[in-house]
Motif scaffolding. Sequence first.
Motif, PDB file in Angstrom:
ATOM      1  N   VAL A  13      -7.029  -0.877   1.681  1.00  0.00           N
ATOM      2  CA  VAL A  13      -7.142   0.126   2.743  1.00  0.00           C
ATOM      3  C   VAL A  13      -5.744   0.467   3.252  1.00  0.00           C
ATOM      4  N   PRO A  14      -5.152   1.567   2.764  1.00  0.00           N
ATOM      5  CA  PRO A  14      -3.843   1.949   3.283  1.00  0.00           C
ATOM      6  C   PRO A  14      -3.987   2.449   4.722  1.00  0.00           C
ATOM      7  N   ALA A  15      -3.333   1.731   5.642  1.00  0.00           N
ATOM      8  CA  ALA A  15      -3.408   2.086   7.066  1.00  0.00           C
ATOM      9  C   ALA A  15      -2.014   2.002   7.677  1.00  0.00           C
ATOM     10  N   ALA A  16      -0.996   2.212   6.852  1.00  0.00           N
ATOM     11  CA  ALA A  16       0.382   2.019   7.308  1.00  0.00           C
ATOM     12  C   ALA A  16       1.081   3.332   7.658  1.00  0.00           C
ATOM     13  N   GLY A  17       0.315   4.424   7.668  1.00  0.00           N
ATOM     14  CA  GLY A  17       0.921   5.705   8.039  1.00  0.00           C
ATOM     15  C   GLY A  17       1.306   5.688   9.506  1.00  0.00           C
ATOM     16  N   VAL A  20       1.186  10.718  13.772  1.00  0.00           N
ATOM     17  CA  VAL A  20       0.621  10.779  15.122  1.00  0.00           C
ATOM     18  C   VAL A  20       0.065  12.181  15.373  1.00  0.00           C
ATOM     19  N   ARG A  21      -0.472  12.812  14.297  1.00  0.00           N
ATOM     20  CA  ARG A  21      -1.015  14.158  14.439  1.00  0.00           C
ATOM     21  C   ARG A  21      -2.192  14.201  15.408  1.00  0.00           C
ATOM     22  N   LEU A  22      -2.828  13.026  15.624  1.00  0.00           N
ATOM     23  CA  LEU A  22      -3.968  12.995  16.535  1.00  0.00           C
ATOM     24  C   LEU A  22      -3.525  13.091  17.984  1.00  0.00           C
ATOM     25  N   PRO A  27      -0.347   4.589  15.690  1.00  0.00           N
ATOM     26  CA  PRO A  27      -0.532   5.176  14.358  1.00  0.00           C
ATOM     27  C   PRO A  27      -2.015   5.490  14.147  1.00  0.00           C
ATOM     28  N   LYS A  28      -2.253   6.524  13.344  1.00  0.00           N
ATOM     29  CA  LYS A  28      -3.607   7.080  13.235  1.00  0.00           C
ATOM     30  C   LYS A  28      -4.701   6.040  12.979  1.00  0.00           C
ATOM     31  N   ALA A  29      -4.444   5.128  12.060  1.00  0.00           N
ATOM     32  CA  ALA A  29      -5.499   4.186  11.672  1.00  0.00           C
ATOM     33  C   ALA A  29      -5.932   3.293  12.828  1.00  0.00           C
ATOM     34  N   GLU A  83       6.199   5.245   2.175  1.00  0.00           N
ATOM     35  CA  GLU A  83       5.284   6.269   1.648  1.00  0.00           C
ATOM     36  C   GLU A  83       3.948   5.609   1.345  1.00  0.00           C
ATOM     37  N   ARG A  84       2.904   6.441   1.297  1.00  0.00           N
ATOM     38  CA  ARG A  84       1.577   5.898   0.992  1.00  0.00           C
ATOM     39  C   ARG A  84       1.595   5.126  -0.334  1.00  0.00           C
ATOM     40  N   ILE A  85       2.316   5.664  -1.296  1.00  0.00           N
ATOM     41  CA  ILE A  85       2.416   5.008  -2.606  1.00  0.00           C
ATOM     42  C   ILE A  85       2.953   3.575  -2.467  1.00  0.00           C
ATOM     43  N   ASP A  86       3.933   3.374  -1.589  1.00  0.00           N
ATOM     44  CA  ASP A  86       4.491   2.029  -1.374  1.00  0.00           C
ATOM     45  C   ASP A  86       3.445   1.113  -0.750  1.00  0.00           C
ATOM     46  N   SER A  87       2.641   1.677   0.137  1.00  0.00           N
ATOM     47  CA  SER A  87       1.622   0.864   0.805  1.00  0.00           C
ATOM     48  C   SER A  87       0.540   0.435  -0.181  1.00  0.00           C
ATOM     49  N   VAL A  88       0.081   1.360  -1.039  1.00  0.00           N
ATOM     50  CA  VAL A  88      -0.944   0.984  -2.021  1.00  0.00           C
ATOM     51  C   VAL A  88      -0.365  -0.038  -2.998  1.00  0.00           C
ATOM     52  N   HIS A 104      -9.118   3.084  -0.314  1.00  0.00           N
ATOM     53  CA  HIS A 104      -9.924   3.781   0.703  1.00  0.00           C
ATOM     54  C   HIS A 104      -9.107   4.016   1.965  1.00  0.00           C
ATOM     55  N   ASP A 105      -8.910   5.282   2.317  1.00  0.00           N
ATOM     56  CA  ASP A 105      -8.136   5.616   3.515  1.00  0.00           C
ATOM     57  C   ASP A 105      -8.827   5.102   4.777  1.00  0.00           C
ATOM     58  N   ALA A 106      -8.049   4.434   5.621  1.00  0.00           N
ATOM     59  CA  ALA A 106      -8.579   3.986   6.915  1.00  0.00           C
ATOM     60  C   ALA A 106      -9.108   5.168   7.721  1.00  0.00           C
ATOM     61  N   PHE A 209     -15.296  12.366   5.654  1.00  0.00           N
ATOM     62  CA  PHE A 209     -14.159  13.248   5.968  1.00  0.00           C
ATOM     63  C   PHE A 209     -13.010  12.442   6.568  1.00  0.00           C
ATOM     64  N   LYS A 210     -11.799  12.960   6.384  1.00  0.00           N
ATOM     65  CA  LYS A 210     -10.601  12.279   6.899  1.00  0.00           C
ATOM     66  C   LYS A 210     -10.347  12.723   8.333  1.00  0.00           C
ATOM     67  N   ILE A 211     -10.279  11.767   9.233  1.00  0.00           N
ATOM     68  CA  ILE A 211     -10.043  12.082  10.647  1.00  0.00           C
ATOM     69  C   ILE A 211      -8.540  12.330  10.816  1.00  0.00           C
TER      70      ILE A 211
END
Length: 233
Positions: A13-17, A20-22, A27-29, A83-88, A104-106, A209-211
């Motif tokens: 579960v990549p949740a390291a983004g 802060v678009r929300l 962080p979003k997750a 980057e997401r790639i580094d987290s996965v 699976h995206d958080a 859907f992605k929040i």
Amino acid sequence: MTSHSAGPVVAIVPAAGRGVRLGASAPKAFVPVNGVPMVRLAVDGLLASGVVDDVVVVVPEELVETSAQLLPDNVRVVAGGAERIDSVRAGIAAASNAGIYLVHDAARALTPPALIARVVAELRAGRDAVIPALEVADTIKSVDLLGGVTATLNRAELRAVQTPQGFNGDLLRTAYAAVTNDSDITDDAGLVERAGARVRAIAGDPLAFKITTPHDLTVAAALLAATSAGGAG
Ligand code: C5P
């Protein structure tokens, strides 16, 4: 198709983004939906599917300890990357024995457990890479930097892709070993496509859907409240 190597079904579960678009400070997750952090909802969905053996959650380094307290005891937490790639990749390294990976995206916090089970069933039936996808309702156009329309795409051939994306363990490990960080690929299936593997799209679910925006968060809160009120899982 390749035969699946023996080994557990591991969900990463990549949740390291740090996005802060929300509009929240976290962080979003880690933004709560009706009081529960998205990452916790996403993990609960994976565990409820009954088809996942191990869960590895990838978070910003400074949140590793806090996250462990937010999550069930049997879930592992590791630090992600820029980057997401580094987290996965960090998630794969933490579970290098997987026979099947789900990524699976958080942020897809309301994904139904039944969809997760369907992705794993397709992999167990011998597919190498499986992604949930929805038909698109809008017409999609490409535009240049100034907003000039450059093409109108054939909607019938387009799909909006969700997670969990499922992979044969060897295939995902090989694809990640070959990847470079300048990649403009935005999902894991894109990496294995580039490695020449066939990816199978199955019917996704609107609840996956992605929040991303405050609007999405409002919708997610209403949907979660309605589900809880109805007593359904
Ligand atoms: O930014 P985006 O919505 O595409 O992120 C998708 C998922 O990847 C999110 O769950 C986010 O936390 C995660 N991610 C990550 N490490 C990064 C960037 C994004 O784990 N460096």
